[in-house]
Design a protein around this motif. Structure first.
Motif, PDB file in Angstrom:
ATOM      1  N   ARG A  53       0.818  -1.214   0.000  1.00  0.00           N
ATOM      2  CA  ARG A  53       0.000   0.000   0.000  1.00  0.00           C
ATOM      3  C   ARG A  53       0.848   1.259   0.000  1.00  0.00           C
ATOM      4  O   ARG A  53       0.321   2.365  -0.066  1.00  0.00           O
ATOM      5  N   LEU A  54       2.187   1.104   0.082  1.00  0.00           N
ATOM      6  CA  LEU A  54       3.083   2.257   0.092  1.00  0.00           C
ATOM      7  C   LEU A  54       3.615   2.539  -1.305  1.00  0.00           C
ATOM      8  O   LEU A  54       3.646   1.651  -2.167  1.00  0.00           O
ATOM      9  N   GLY A  55       4.051   3.765  -1.520  1.00  0.00           N
ATOM     10  CA  GLY A  55       4.724   4.106  -2.771  1.00  0.00           C
ATOM     11  C   GLY A  55       6.132   3.553  -2.793  1.00  0.00           C
ATOM     12  O   GLY A  55       6.669   3.076  -1.785  1.00  0.00           O
ATOM     13  N   ARG A  56       6.763   3.626  -3.946  1.00  0.00           N
ATOM     14  CA  ARG A  56       8.111   3.067  -4.086  1.00  0.00           C
ATOM     15  C   ARG A  56       9.109   3.794  -3.195  1.00  0.00           C
ATOM     16  O   ARG A  56       9.984   3.180  -2.583  1.00  0.00           O
ATOM     17  N   ASN A  57       8.957   5.108  -3.080  1.00  0.00           N
ATOM     18  CA  ASN A  57       9.879   5.879  -2.248  1.00  0.00           C
ATOM     19  C   ASN A  57       9.743   5.492  -0.780  1.00  0.00           C
ATOM     20  O   ASN A  57      10.743   5.315  -0.076  1.00  0.00           O
ATOM     21  N   ASP A  58       8.492   5.334  -0.307  1.00  0.00           N
ATOM     22  CA  ASP A  58       8.274   4.961   1.086  1.00  0.00           C
ATOM     23  C   ASP A  58       8.752   3.535   1.356  1.00  0.00           C
ATOM     24  O   ASP A  58       9.285   3.247   2.436  1.00  0.00           O
ATOM     25  N   ARG A  59       8.569   2.635   0.393  1.00  0.00           N
ATOM     26  CA  ARG A  59       9.062   1.270   0.586  1.00  0.00           C
ATOM     27  C   ARG A  59      10.582   1.250   0.694  1.00  0.00           C
ATOM     28  O   ARG A  59      11.148   0.532   1.526  1.00  0.00           O
ATOM     29  N   GLU A  98      18.042  13.208  -1.062  1.00  0.00           N
ATOM     30  CA  GLU A  98      17.700  11.863  -0.581  1.00  0.00           C
ATOM     31  C   GLU A  98      18.884  10.924  -0.674  1.00  0.00           C
ATOM     32  O   GLU A  98      19.091  10.078   0.205  1.00  0.00           O
ATOM     33  N   GLN A  99      19.675  11.038  -1.719  1.00  0.00           N
ATOM     34  CA  GLN A  99      20.845  10.178  -1.858  1.00  0.00           C
ATOM     35  C   GLN A  99      21.867  10.446  -0.753  1.00  0.00           C
ATOM     36  O   GLN A  99      22.442   9.509  -0.192  1.00  0.00           O
ATOM     37  N   ALA A 100      22.090  11.723  -0.426  1.00  0.00           N
ATOM     38  CA  ALA A 100      23.017  12.053   0.658  1.00  0.00           C
ATOM     39  C   ALA A 100      22.512  11.491   1.979  1.00  0.00           C
ATOM     40  O   ALA A 100      23.280  10.893   2.756  1.00  0.00           O
TER      41      ALA A 100
END
Length: 574
Positions: A53-59, A98-100
């Motif tokens: 139920r989560l988006g790819r970013n949240d997963r 986000e990468q950092a």
């Protein structure tokens, strides 16, 4: 001198490591407090989350926190797998911020598992992406992501500097970058902590003049530093640098020492905000006094402070075990060789204990790595076994599918052959039907043409009969009869009869030689119908020589053409 440097440097590092390190880490935490402090509870909560139920970013972020919790729990293999999956996603789809953040969490997890090389790589990657994010973003006070990355960059460079210290590398560059990042972030507190460590890095390189220059802004601002215990440590550190550089006289050193506020040394809190000092025994002042009095030759005072330091030191480690050696040198200079020997013996025992502890730690680490390697090997072997099983199953499926395809193709081939035979019979029937139909159509056309010719002939006879009745005998009758016999209608009837009875030869000539004139077609029809040259002269109004010439000309054109029925047409002109 080397032993003294090691002691003071270890104390300075201990002070600032807890202070700046914890302060920066708390400011840039990636919501991983539960994962680091209560890893079992964090893993339990993560298992309860419905990832679908989560988006790819949240997963991916949940996977990152899972790897951090597994690292704090001690599950190295599972942590490495979770962290790699999170890193793989954010490296492909995440922003530079986000990468950092992801690489910073990745490095902290590997710090926890003891893999310093991978931790240094993670902090380095975090620094690269943080600098990329800051160089490509817009600086706004109300941009929390930008401010977060600025604080993260300070923490990353500061931690890298400490790791370089622990590994024996030159830590000047990472601490210098930490100072620059803190200045850009506008955090005077972080800049002060990083500047303190930068001066310690210069001191470790025995560049005392640079260390004094770097620490000078902190010395000037000591009265305004809110962390009062840290302010006194700055003063002591500056005093030690001048002691090592030997640019101050003993009187100046003692005068500077007297300027230290002993009340703050003894009673000031060891923490301020999130910054904490590890000098719980408050021995830094005593160590500095020991070094100053020993170098000044005041051995009784040096002995007093070294004894006091040793009495307040509960835990000996690699950084402060050399205090026994310093005490041994002081008693040897006093002339008390028995006490000097006693401290030398304690130094040897402490070193041996540390060596044993380090060896046990290394054995435990080697055992942990061996178990981890075995787990990895077992997983890889299991994976290879599963891959082989999958490959064999795939081969069997392919063989069965191939056999089914071959059998099906054979069946299709037989069906195609039967269908081809049926179609061939059908084509033969159609050809026969078309041939019969064309013959019937030709027969009908011939009957229609004969009907038209007969009707024309009857009309011509009627015209002749009417003419004879009207004109009777005489030249006018002869002229009229000649006109009727050689009229265009009569000529057209002759041409149609020649075409009909010569298998449409005239029509074929019109199709294959479209550039002929109408007179040429009429001439050819008369020749095909069997009229003699003299008769053709009368009917077309030509001379005899012209008839022979035109006949030869038309025969030559037919002979030079590429017509399929050329020979048949030439036979009609013979």
């Amino acid at each position: 001198m080397r032993h003294i440097l090691r002691i003071t440097f270890a104390l300075a590092t201990a002070v600032i490591l807890a202070g700046c390190g914890r302060h920066a880490e708390s400011a840039v935490s990636v919501d991983g407090t539960l994962a680091t402090e209560y890893p079992d509870s964090a893993l339990t909560l993560l298992r309860e989350i419905n990832m679908q139920r989560l988006g790819r970013n949240d997963r991916a972020r949940c996977m990152l926190l899972k790897g951090l919790a597994e690292a704090h729990r001690g599950d190295t293999v599972a942590s490495r797998e979770s962290l790699k999956r999170a890193i793989r996603y954010f490296d492909r789809h995440g922003s530079a911020h986000e990468q950092a953040d992801t690489w910073y969490t990745y490095a902290k997890a590997y710090m926890r598992t003891g893999n310093l090389e991978e931790a240094i790589r993670g902090y380095t990657q975090a620094a690269i992406f943080a600098e990329k994010a800051l160089s490509g973003g817009s600086r706004h006070a109300d941009n929390p992501e930008y401010k977060y990355t600025e604080t993260l960059l300070v923490a990353v460079y500061h931690t890298l500097g400490i790791l370089y210290f622990e590994q024996g590398y030159d830590a000047v560059e990472p601490f210098a970058k930490a100072v620059e990042a803190a200045r850009a972030n506008g955090s005077a507190e972080q800049e002060g902590y990083s500047r303190f460590m930068l001066s310690a890095a210069y001191c470790a390189n025995e560049d005392y003049a640079k260390a004094i220059e770097t620490l000078a802004p902190l010395v000037e601002a000591c009265d305004t530093i809110p962390f009062r215990y840290f302010a006194q440590q700055v003063m002591l550190q500056n005093l030690l640098y001048h002691t090592y550089l030997e640019d101050w006289t003993p009187e100046q050193l003692l005068a500077a020492r007297n300027g230290i506020d002993l009340d703050e040394i003894r009673s000031a809190p060891l923490s301020y905000g999130t910054a904490v000092s590890d000098d719980t025994g408050r021995t830094f002042y005593d160590v500095a006094s020991t070094i100053i009095f020993h170098r000044d030759g005041q051995l009784d005072s040096a002995r007093y402070y070294v004894e006091r330091t040793l009495s307040r030191t509960d835990d000996f480690h690699q950084g402060n075990v050399d205090l026994y050696n310093v005490a041994s040198q002081i008693y040897h200079d006093i002339g008390d060789d028995a006490r000097a020997y006693d401290y030398a013996q304690k130094y040897a025992v402490a070193k041996d204990s540390l060596f044993e502890a380090q060896r046990d730690t290394r054995v435990a680490e080697l055992e942990r790595r061996f178990r981890t390697a075995n787990e990895v090997a077992l997983r890889e072997a299991s994976l290879r076994y599963r891959v082989w099983i999958a490959v064999l199953a795939a081969v069997l499926v392919i063989m069965v599918a191939g056999w089914a395809v071959v059998r099906y193709r054979r069946k299709l081939r037989r069906s195609d052959e039967q269908l081809s035979e049926t179609l061939a019979l059908l084509d033969s029937y159609r050809e026969s039907h078309d041939s019969l139909t064309s013959r019937l159509n030709a027969s009908d056309a011939r009957e229609a043409a004969l009907k038209r010719l007969l009707e024309g002939r009857v009309a011509a006879v009627r015209d002749i009969a009417a003419t004879c009745y009207t004109y009777g005998d005489g030249e006018r009758l002869t002229e009229k009869m000649r006109e009727l016999a050689l009229s265009p209608a009569m000529l057209k009837d002759v041409v149609d009869m020649a075409d009909l009875y010569s298998d449409r030869a005239v029509t074929r000539l019109k199709t294959q030689f479209p550039d002929w004139t109408p007179r040429n077609y009429d001439f050819a029809a008369l020749v095909i119908a069997g009229f003699s040259p003299q008769e053709i002269c009368v009917m077309l109004g030509m001379s005899l020589n012209g008839v022979y010439t035109l006949k030869s000309k038309l025969k030559r054109r037919i002979a030079e053409s590429q017509a399929g029925d050329r020979d048949e047409l030439l036979d009609l002109f013979s």
